[in-house]
Design an enzyme around this catalytic site. Structure first.
Site, short mmCIF file in Angstrom:
data_model
loop_
_atom_site.label_atom_id
_atom_site.label_comp_id
_atom_site.label_asym_id
_atom_site.label_seq_id
_atom_site.Cartn_x
_atom_site.Cartn_y
_atom_site.Cartn_z
N HIS A 28 0.74 -1.21 0.04
CA HIS A 28 -0.02 0.07 -0.06
C HIS A 28 1.02 1.29 0.03
O HIS A 28 0.69 2.11 -0.91
CB HIS A 28 -1.05 0.03 1.11
CG HIS A 28 -1.85 1.20 1.29
ND1 HIS A 28 -3.11 1.09 0.66
CD2 HIS A 28 -1.56 2.30 1.89
CE1 HIS A 28 -3.66 2.37 1.06
NE2 HIS A 28 -2.76 3.21 1.67
N GLU A 29 1.71 1.48 0.94
CA GLU A 29 2.68 2.42 0.90
C GLU A 29 3.54 2.58 -0.08
O GLU A 29 3.89 3.62 -0.63
CB GLU A 29 3.35 2.51 2.53
CG GLU A 29 2.43 2.49 3.70
CD GLU A 29 1.30 3.52 3.81
OE1 GLU A 29 1.59 4.73 3.22
OE2 GLU A 29 0.44 3.32 4.30
ZN ZN Z 1 -2.99 5.39 1.61
#
Ligand code: ZN
Length: 513
Positions: A277-278
């Site tokens: 995600h990051e």
């Molecule tokens: Zn996010």
């Protein structure tokens, strides 16, 4: 000196002022990153003074009256139209920020900063004590202050309502009416998919996901995931790094974009998907056009678009069967015998299990946006004076029952679970779901442009996907507002059709409905 030379000179001056401000913000985020990752405890007091000073500097740089003069001169210049699209966008973005920063009375800004600090502090205690009545009076004060600010911003921005002005801070030019229409349709579609999954006899076994994986092994998993998504953390020319914090986040600018994760021994998937995600957020910031560095246009389009990139990498790529057909054998190698008995089918179903829950940050792909829609509906009605802060717990609990079918037992797992409102972040929540909606539209377009993307994913080859995203999303930076950008990329208005289609296909395969 000709007239045009004067225009050019003023434009360049404006850009160099803007560059100073941008540089100050990068220092600010670096100091904050250090506070979350490396700072020794004794530094707290010094750090708060450093942060106060850099905030003051940012304010001074962005409200410098000379900026206002330069904008006026540029916009009124008879040759203004000789500026190209990018230059005009830069002027527009600088003006927008300048207007926001200068039109709010300094007293009100200071009061909001002070009240947010108090409210978030009380929120922590009230959450621990499961006691909303502690939080309520401080939240009421903060909401009143935010309403005042939103009314002023409404005038500055020319939006129809105060809440639209707050949305515009995060998702420029989007309105509560537009979002309501999208979210109503999305909600109906999501609840239908959720119910089909829950009614299916084919249910996942998730028990093996809690098998213990030591942190040092999980760090190796992080490195290998970073390598796959081409997030460089270890070459001599690396522009990223991964550290551990309580809550994962991404921070940085162009050549220095850092991510964090959190390792749980009995839940290795939590960190793995955080890194994806990051890493998606980082990919966006690292792949903006190099020539736009230090220009306002050299940044992501909006919070929602940022989230579209992180959710794309985390869910559409990272939770796909194709990716795991490649990565499960790798994971088995890295984790010794821990996962030797788990099949691909079982694994993919487990990491995509649909489970209506009370907590947003633990939500699966299908139910996640329902959590966001609840928050959006509440904020919208709160800022339209249709509901009061005192009523929030009751409305919250009723909506959780209605949308997700879960019973909230106390306000800590209910209305007080997120930090956003205590910090005064209103108009932020809807961007989480908008990001998912954009990601569905981007996927549909990518599928047309590159029908064999899944074959690449099945080889662990993220490069063609990344290149597509860079060409179609990252390279536009902040040249357009979100509704225009999605139209530019996909040829369609914002709509939920593609995201729902993607979910329906994926979850009917998984659950056999
Ligand atoms: Zn996010």
């Amino acid at each position: 000196m000709t007239k045009s030379d004067a225009l050019r000179q003023n434009y360049n001056k404006l850009l160099s002022k803007s560059k100073e401000f941008i540089l100050a913000t990068t220092i600010h985020s670096l100091v904050e990153w250090d506070m979350e990752t490396k700072m020794p405890p004794k530094a707290v007091n010094l750090r708060s003074q450093q942060l106060a000073m850099i905030s003051q500097l940012e304010h001074k740089l962005s409200t410098d009256p000379e900026i206002g003069d330069l904008i006026e001169k540029i916009r009124k210049h008879p040759d203004y139209d000789s500026l190209d699209e990018v230059e005009k966008r830069n002027v527009h973005l600088i003006k927008k920020n300048y207007d926001e920063m200068t039109k709010l009375p300094e007293e009100l800004v200071t009061e909001i900063t002070r009240q947010s600090a108090v409210t978030v502090n009380v929120w922590k205690k009230a959450k621990a004590a499961k006691n909303y009545s502690m939080f309520k009076p401080e939240l009421e004060k903060l909401v009143e202050l935010k309403k005042k600010a939103a009314e002023i911003l409404m005038e500055v921005k020319g939006t129809a309502t105060p809440y639209d002005a707050l949305i515009d801070m995060h998702e420029p030019t989007m309105t509560a009416n537009m979002i309501t229409k999208l979210f109503d349709e999305l909600r109906t579609g999501l609840i239908s998919i959720m119910k089909k999954c829950l009614a299916s006899p084919k249910q996942p076994d998730e028990s093996f996901l809690s098998r213990k994986i030591p942190v040092d092994v999980q760090q190796k998993i992080s490195s290998s995931i970073a390598k796959i998504i081409d997030y460089d953390i270890d070459s001599p020319n690396a522009g990223g790094r991964i550290d551990e914090t309580e809550h994962p986040f991404t921070t940085g600018y162009y050549d220095d974009v850092r991510i964090t994760t959190h390792y749980f021994e009995d839940n290795f998937a939590s960190s793995l998907f955080s890194v994806l995600h990051e890493g998606g957020h980082a990919m966006y910031d690292q792949n903006l056009r190099a020539e736009w560095m230090f220009q306002p246009v050299g940044t992501g389009c909006s919070y929602g678009f940022h989230e579209s990139q992180s959710r794309f990498v985390e869910n559409i790529f990272g939770r796909s069967r194709e990716f795991w057909s490649f990565y499960l054998p790798e994971l088995k190698k890295l984790t010794g015998k821990t996962y030797s008995d788990v099949t691909l089918d079982k694994f993919v179903h487990a990491i995509n299990a649909v489970k209506p829950s009370k907590i947003r940050v633990e939500a699966d792909e299908v139910t996640y946006c329902l959590h966001v829609i609840i928050r959006f509906n509440i904020e919208r009605d709160l800022f339209a004076d249709k509901i009061t802060v005192a009523e929030l717990p009751e409305i919250w609990n009723q909506k959780y029952k209605e949308y997700l079918g879960v019973k909230i037992e106390n306000d800590s797992e209910g209305v007080m679970q997120d930090t956003h409102w205590g910090l005064g972040y209103f108009g932020y929540f809807p961007t989480y779901a908008l990001g998912n909606i954009y990601s569905g539209q981007l996927l549909a377009k990518m599928q047309k442009d590159m029908p064999d993307w899944k074959k690449h994913a099945a080889k662990g080859n993220f490069q063609p996907i990344k290149q597509w995203l860079t060409k179609n999303v990252h390279s536009y930076g902040n040249l357009y507002d979100p509704p225009d950008l999605i139209k530019k990329i996909t040829g369609e208005q914002i709509n939920v059709k593609h995201y729902l289609e993607y979910l329906n296909k994926k979850y009917s395969d998984l659950y056999g409905y």
